[in-house]
Design a protein around this motif. Sequence first.
Motif, PDB file in Angstrom:
ATOM      1  N   ARG A   1       0.990   6.621  -6.949  1.00  0.00           N
ATOM      2  CA  ARG A   1      -0.377   7.030  -7.308  1.00  0.00           C
ATOM      3  C   ARG A   1      -1.132   5.914  -8.045  1.00  0.00           C
ATOM      4  O   ARG A   1      -1.758   6.125  -9.079  1.00  0.00           O
TER       5      ARG A   1
ATOM      6  N   VAL B   1      -3.056  -4.475  -4.484  1.00  0.00           N
ATOM      7  CA  VAL B   1      -2.407  -3.788  -3.378  1.00  0.00           C
ATOM      8  C   VAL B   1      -2.581  -4.638  -2.118  1.00  0.00           C
ATOM      9  O   VAL B   1      -3.698  -5.020  -1.748  1.00  0.00           O
TER      10      VAL B   1
ATOM     11  N   GLN C   1       7.881  -3.400   0.926  1.00  0.00           N
ATOM     12  CA  GLN C   1       7.650  -2.113   0.267  1.00  0.00           C
ATOM     13  C   GLN C   1       8.584  -1.895  -0.916  1.00  0.00           C
ATOM     14  O   GLN C   1       8.239  -1.169  -1.851  1.00  0.00           O
TER      15      GLN C   1
ATOM     16  N   ALA D   1       2.113   1.706  -3.456  1.00  0.00           N
ATOM     17  CA  ALA D   1       1.016   2.124  -4.328  1.00  0.00           C
ATOM     18  C   ALA D   1       0.738   3.619  -4.177  1.00  0.00           C
ATOM     19  O   ALA D   1       0.559   4.325  -5.185  1.00  0.00           O
ATOM     20  N   ARG D   2       0.714   4.099  -2.952  1.00  0.00           N
ATOM     21  CA  ARG D   2       0.465   5.537  -2.745  1.00  0.00           C
ATOM     22  C   ARG D   2       1.587   6.381  -3.338  1.00  0.00           C
ATOM     23  O   ARG D   2       1.343   7.434  -3.953  1.00  0.00           O
TER      24      ARG D   2
ATOM     25  N   PRO E   1       0.802  -1.233   0.000  1.00  0.00           N
ATOM     26  CA  PRO E   1       0.000   0.000   0.000  1.00  0.00           C
ATOM     27  C   PRO E   1       0.834   1.282   0.000  1.00  0.00           C
ATOM     28  O   PRO E   1       0.489   2.257  -0.696  1.00  0.00           O
ATOM     29  N   LYS E   2       1.934   1.308   0.746  1.00  0.00           N
ATOM     30  CA  LYS E   2       2.769   2.518   0.755  1.00  0.00           C
ATOM     31  C   LYS E   2       3.427   2.732  -0.604  1.00  0.00           C
ATOM     32  O   LYS E   2       3.574   3.875  -1.064  1.00  0.00           O
TER      33      LYS E   2
ATOM     34  N   THR F   1      -3.920   2.818  -7.625  1.00  0.00           N
ATOM     35  CA  THR F   1      -5.008   2.296  -6.815  1.00  0.00           C
ATOM     36  C   THR F   1      -5.210   0.815  -7.106  1.00  0.00           C
ATOM     37  O   THR F   1      -4.821   0.318  -8.162  1.00  0.00           O
TER      38      THR F   1
END
Length: 711
Positions: A637, A659, A665, A633-634, A630-631, A639
């Motif tokens: 950018r 995700v 990571q 993915a953020r 998730p980190k 989803t």
Amino acid sequence: METMQQDHTNTGAPVLKVMDTQCPFCSVQCKAQVIEEWAPGATKPTYRVEPKMNAASEGRLCIKGMNAYQHALHRERLTEPLLRQGGQFVPISWDAALTLIGERFTALQDQYGRDTVGVYGGGSLTNESAYLLGKFARVALRSKYIDYNGRFCMSAAASAGNKAFGIDRGLTNPLSDIPLAKCIILAGTNIAECQPTLMPYFTRAKENGAFIIAIDPRETGTTRMSDLHLKVKPGMDAALANGLQKVLLEEGLIDASFLGARTKGFAELKAHLEALDLEEIAQLTGVSEANIRKAAVTYGKSSTAMVFTARGVEQQTDGYMAVRAFLNLVLMSGKIGKPGSGYGAVTGQGNGQGGREHGQKADQLPGYRLIENPGDRAYIADVWDIEPEELPGKGVSAYEMMEKVHAQEIRSLLVMGSNPIVSNPNANFVEEGLRKLDFLVVADMFFSETAQLADLILPVTSYMENAGTLTNLEGRVLLREASRPPVGQSRDDWRVLSDIADQLGRGQYFEYGSAEDIFEELRVASRGGIADYYGITYDRLRREEGVYWPCPSTGTVSTGRLFEQQFAHEGGRAELIPVDNHMPAELTDDAYPLYLTTGRVLSQYLTGVQTRRSRSLAARDVESFVELHPKTARAYRITDGELVRVTSRRGTIVVRSRVTTDIRQDTVFVPMHWGDSQCVNKITNQALDPTCRMPGFKVCAVTIEPLVSGA
């Protein structure tokens, strides 16, 4: 083998055909029955599958085995030879196809030399077909260029086992020993998805008090079973194994008497380990010093223990040395050659074990003999009724064959049981090379991605239609009987090779009437070799279900446990070796800041040519994906569920995002089962292990971005 149960028509009862067979996929080789049922008045049958008891799977089948029959019965099966004409494939007769192969191979060899024609095989072929493929290359074509996709599966562990123990046979213990182990290390293996019918062995071990340690950059069904998950950085398995060894040494958890009596090289290894810094290893691997110490102490103090490695450790540019490091761990502790203690290389392909024993590898002859050994050459030449000097020398590994193709040193290729355009690293380069070939012949059941590039496609039988032996991951040879007639004009692999040999004027060396005839010759060819099958016969396999090798006589009965008294080297001692903390061949940087690793998913197999033809399996995973934290993915950018472009120095693929916190990571994961724009091997690194020539599939540097910017 099939049986018909027909009821009298006045009863209105269904007609059943029961087909005994064996799953064609992973290395467990589970047995099954496919039951075809014709209801009264039905225009087509229905099918059901029931597992059949055997020693390895204990009567279990996974989702792939339950649905394998669907590809064998698929409407897209190739049923006649197809010739490319004007950009289209048109049917031709077998006689015409074989005549064309004979003419083209002969013309090219006359013009460019015998080595201009190569052979590329597969680890799912039966022992008989694998044996004959090696003989075909060396006796019919008289070419040195032969290798196979098993190079990408087991070569690191095979080389390490041969060097450390003197023999390479997947597991040194029978599967039944697993529940006896009090500690189990699973290094780079996701058994829950790759060999799921083996999971109950590990469940029973846990019930018996075993402590399970999993080593993997991702969280998987296998790591969730573990008591300790070491989430290692991709490519740093050798360093982690060094850390484990160092702790064993520091804590006095070595078996000094075993080392003194049954190994050599410990003094050099000890000096190497003493010079290493555990804190530095923790930084290199991303695994805390506390967890390294906990894993090592638990393993060292356990009364029995087993270590398993698989592709996560082996598919690296230091795969051979990484496996040697884990074998050092086993040998230092003396935990081998007794119930509940040993090592296992978890074979991937259905016949990954047998496929490498009888001559598909560039440097090997049947029985695990070496093509450059004069004594081995003389023995096999005598079996094949040729002179030793007629045998060609050593060729090159699978990916290096693709380099020869690209350079047009190989101008024609026979591909059997493989899909190299998808399974090789740097796949764009491989496709460029295959398009340069003067004549590409592909023997397959379907229009694989490689078959689509062929000049001539030959239809071959499925696992339900051809008889032969396969060797499972524990070294148990099993007989798979043919259970239904060939589809259309498809022919068994061995018959295709014999027919081509006849066209090349070498038919007198390939006069077989059945797969059993070939096995009888294989028995003699393997006799006295490392992989000795001489004592195994079809009759014995039918009676006993399966027989472990080495089996030097028909009276040999083995428990499946190796090295109880000595190792297979001259003198009986195993070899220890210092292993450096190797860095991956390709490191991340500002342009490519993430590590990519690859692997498998439960519902698919290899390049998906067969499993995607199973409607039940295809429905479970309709497309490939990229797994990311998730980190991560953020930061990019991205989803969950959107299309993502994944790019390396070699190319780009587009896959859908998943995700999940299950992955590191700094790492992304893409499975290996899809081709075309989803083919992960378009971006993997072609760098090879210097010893076994295994590509570094598990580690390369990539960047990612949404397919649609601003999404």
